[in-house]
Motif scaffolding. Structure first.
Motif, PDB file in Angstrom:
ATOM      1  N   PRO A   1      58.621  60.381  57.926  1.00 32.45           N
ATOM      2  CA  PRO A   1      57.188  59.946  58.743  1.00 32.45           C
ATOM      3  C   PRO A   1      58.399  58.743  59.847  1.00 32.45           C
ATOM      4  N   MET A   2      57.343  58.705  61.118  1.00 27.82           N
ATOM      5  CA  MET A   2      57.960  58.297  62.501  1.00 27.82           C
ATOM      6  C   MET A   2      56.392  57.563  62.476  1.00 27.82           C
ATOM      7  N   VAL A   3      55.598  56.396  63.074  1.00 30.83           N
ATOM      8  CA  VAL A   3      53.937  56.182  63.089  1.00 30.83           C
ATOM      9  C   VAL A   3      54.143  55.193  63.906  1.00 30.83           C
ATOM     10  N   ASN A   4      53.511  56.133  64.867  1.00 30.59           N
ATOM     11  CA  ASN A   4      53.297  54.379  66.305  1.00 30.59           C
ATOM     12  C   ASN A   4      52.131  53.917  66.107  1.00 30.59           C
TER      13      ASN A   4
ATOM     14  N   TRP B   1      69.619  61.696  73.951  1.00 31.18           N
ATOM     15  CA  TRP B   1      68.933  61.445  73.037  1.00 31.18           C
ATOM     16  C   TRP B   1      67.763  60.256  72.246  1.00 31.18           C
ATOM     17  N   THR B   2      68.048  58.839  72.818  1.00 34.87           N
ATOM     18  CA  THR B   2      66.426  58.393  72.726  1.00 34.87           C
ATOM     19  C   THR B   2      64.537  59.483  73.068  1.00 34.87           C
ATOM     20  N   ILE B   3      64.925  58.235  72.303  1.00 39.62           N
ATOM     21  CA  ILE B   3      62.949  59.203  72.014  1.00 39.62           C
ATOM     22  C   ILE B   3      61.741  57.990  71.861  1.00 39.62           C
ATOM     23  N   VAL B   4      60.870  57.622  73.126  1.00 37.88           N
ATOM     24  CA  VAL B   4      60.288  56.414  72.990  1.00 37.88           C
ATOM     25  C   VAL B   4      58.563  56.600  72.786  1.00 37.88           C
ATOM     26  N   THR B   5      58.298  55.611  72.013  1.00 37.28           N
ATOM     27  CA  THR B   5      56.815  55.928  72.731  1.00 37.28           C
ATOM     28  C   THR B   5      55.977  55.688  74.462  1.00 37.28           C
ATOM     29  N   LYS B   6      55.000  57.188  74.795  1.00 34.17           N
ATOM     30  CA  LYS B   6      54.576  57.121  75.686  1.00 34.17           C
ATOM     31  C   LYS B   6      53.987  56.280  76.138  1.00 34.17           C
ATOM     32  N   ASP B   7      53.361  55.797  75.320  1.00 34.87           N
ATOM     33  CA  ASP B   7      52.489  54.448  76.145  1.00 34.87           C
ATOM     34  C   ASP B   7      52.888  52.564  75.389  1.00 34.87           C
ATOM     35  N   ARG B   8      54.258  53.115  75.267  1.00 34.46           N
ATOM     36  CA  ARG B   8      55.295  52.273  75.225  1.00 34.46           C
ATOM     37  C   ARG B   8      54.653  50.857  73.935  1.00 34.46           C
ATOM     38  N   SER B   9      54.103  51.450  72.993  1.00 34.46           N
ATOM     39  CA  SER B   9      53.339  50.602  71.865  1.00 34.46           C
ATOM     40  C   SER B   9      54.854  51.294  71.138  1.00 34.46           C
ATOM     41  N   LEU B  10      55.045  49.773  69.498  1.00 31.01           N
ATOM     42  CA  LEU B  10      55.467  49.623  68.567  1.00 31.01           C
ATOM     43  C   LEU B  10      55.286  51.102  67.727  1.00 31.01           C
ATOM     44  N   SER B  11      57.294  51.819  66.999  1.00 27.97           N
ATOM     45  CA  SER B  11      57.001  52.606  66.750  1.00 27.97           C
ATOM     46  C   SER B  11      57.853  52.112  65.301  1.00 27.97           C
ATOM     47  N   ALA B  12      56.958  52.743  63.688  1.00 23.44           N
ATOM     48  CA  ALA B  12      58.311  52.660  62.774  1.00 23.44           C
ATOM     49  C   ALA B  12      58.433  53.740  62.593  1.00 23.44           C
ATOM     50  N   GLN B  13      59.642  53.339  61.255  1.00 21.53           N
ATOM     51  CA  GLN B  13      59.851  54.459  60.910  1.00 21.53           C
ATOM     52  C   GLN B  13      61.396  54.664  59.029  1.00 21.53           C
ATOM     53  N   TRP B  14      60.359  54.794  58.593  1.00 16.96           N
ATOM     54  CA  TRP B  14      61.413  54.630  56.614  1.00 16.96           C
ATOM     55  C   TRP B  14      61.988  56.009  56.923  1.00 16.96           C
ATOM     56  N   GLU B  15      62.750  56.820  55.612  1.00 18.58           N
ATOM     57  CA  GLU B  15      63.359  57.630  55.548  1.00 18.58           C
ATOM     58  C   GLU B  15      64.151  57.143  54.238  1.00 18.58           C
ATOM     59  N   HIS B  16      64.049  58.770  52.811  1.00 15.43           N
ATOM     60  CA  HIS B  16      64.582  58.339  51.862  1.00 15.43           C
ATOM     61  C   HIS B  16      64.729  60.097  51.656  1.00 15.43           C
ATOM     62  N   THR B  17      65.790  60.440  51.132  1.00 12.25           N
ATOM     63  CA  THR B  17      65.756  62.122  50.598  1.00 12.25           C
ATOM     64  C   THR B  17      65.930  61.546  48.919  1.00 12.25           C
ATOM     65  N   VAL B  18      65.191  62.956  48.792  1.00  7.48           N
ATOM     66  CA  VAL B  18      65.040  63.151  47.093  1.00  7.48           C
ATOM     67  C   VAL B  18      64.775  64.482  47.184  1.00  7.48           C
ATOM     68  N   VAL B  19      64.407  65.175  45.872  1.00  6.97           N
ATOM     69  CA  VAL B  19      65.646  66.039  45.045  1.00  6.97           C
ATOM     70  C   VAL B  19      63.795  66.140  44.340  1.00  6.97           C
ATOM     71  N   VAL B  20      63.614  67.685  44.304  1.00 10.47           N
ATOM     72  CA  VAL B  20      62.129  67.959  43.950  1.00 10.47           C
ATOM     73  C   VAL B  20      63.115  68.292  42.074  1.00 10.47           C
ATOM     74  N   THR B  21      62.360  67.650  41.413  1.00  6.83           N
ATOM     75  CA  THR B  21      62.688  67.951  39.848  1.00  6.83           C
ATOM     76  C   THR B  21      61.844  69.013  39.269  1.00  6.83           C
ATOM     77  N   GLU B  22      62.567  69.282  38.253  1.00  2.85           N
ATOM     78  CA  GLU B  22      61.778  70.229  36.693  1.00  2.85           C
ATOM     79  C   GLU B  22      60.139  69.641  37.191  1.00  2.85           C
ATOM     80  N   THR B  23      59.868  68.343  36.973  1.00  2.00           N
ATOM     81  CA  THR B  23      58.390  67.674  36.933  1.00  2.00           C
ATOM     82  C   THR B  23      57.837  66.905  37.921  1.00  2.00           C
TER      83      THR B  23
END
Length: 270
Positions: free
Chosen positions: A209-212, A225-247
């Motif tokens: 998620p990218m959150v402003n 390439w670079t994408i910025v907030t239109k209102d110049r507010s701060l933006s944050a992002q975290w990322e994980h790669t996940v796999v769907v398991t049987e459970t």
């Protein structure tokens, strides 16, 4: 394009690539301080990926349709930059926040992860944004299990974020990943529960998620390439790669230096 289901051997190979990507973030963390340039962070990451991990930095020269080749080995998104920030010679300042996004290719498989870093002494608002975005990613991860829908993930993230008075970027999303950098499905960070594709064991994708701090609207930064907030507010992002398991789920992009889990999360795999 159909969603690929990974075999046990595929997932084991992805565990390695994903761990390596997370270990690059472990390495970079101590270097994120006032005065360092994002070019220097890129150099450290590139040298480690190529010379130590014997792997490939996926962003370098990556060229999706309609884009020019990405010129660096990592993405460095500072302050109002939402994503795809290109490393430069501009030093980081005390109080900046920066997302470092790492994708490693090892033995043909991709591992993709990112973290937020606060440079020096950040403001209360900046640290709150980074912390709540981390929580939002995990709110989405907790929805991953066979039989759930992609809309469940997006809705959990959107609901949490908007209840905190923040906004979710809609133009960029998570993605399937494997032998290709970007595969199906798209993982929206907003939506309605019970909608979109059903999750099945062996699906592997990113939640990022990218959150402003302000409004959700975006604009292009001018370098292709670079994408910025239109209102110049701060933006944050975290990322994980996940796999769907049987459970449930397993988070693949973990290493010794991964941040502690939020209080409401009890496990990285279930």
């Amino acid at each position: 394009m159909s969603i690929t289901i990974k075999t046990a051997a595929d997932i084991e190979a992805m565990r390695t690539a994903c761990r390596l990507a997370s270990e690059v973030l472990d390495l970079l963390g101590p270097h994120v301080r006032p005065g360092v340039t994002t070019n220097e962070l890129d150099r450290i990451a590139h040298d480690h990926i190529v010379n130590v991990q014997k792997a490939i930095p996926a962003p370098l020269n990556y060229q999706p349709p309609g884009y020019k080749p990405y010129p660096k080995s990592i993405c460095t998104s500072v302050n109002q930059v939402i994503c795809h920030g290109i490393p430069s010679d501009k030093p980081l300042k005390n109080g900046d926040i920066v997302n470092l996004d790492i994708t490693v290719i090892k033995d043909g498989w991709h591992g993709d992860t990112s973290r937020m870093f606060v440079v020096g002494e950040g403001s209360i608002a900046a640290k709150r944004l980074c912390a709540l975005t981390y929580d939002a990613m995990w709110k989405g991860i907790l929805k991953v299990k066979p039989g759930a829908r992609l809309g469940d993930i997006g809705n959990a993230i959107q609901t949490f974020v908007e209840n905190q008075g923040l906004s979710v970027v809609r133009e960029f999303c998570g993605h399937g990943i494997g032998r290709k950098f970007h595969e199906e499905p798209q993982i929206l960070h907003y939506g309605r529960p019970g909608t979109l594709d059903e999750l099945k064991p062996g699906m592997v994708f990113t939640i990022e998620p990218m959150v402003n701090a302000g409004r959700r609207e975006i604009k292009e930064g001018g370098d292709g390439w670079t994408i910025v907030t239109k209102d110049r507010s701060l933006s944050a992002q975290w990322e994980h790669t996940v796999v769907v398991t049987e459970t449930g789920y397993e988070v693949l992009t973990l290493s010794d230096g991964s941040p502690p889990l939020p209080d409401f999360v009890t496990t990285t795999r279930c």
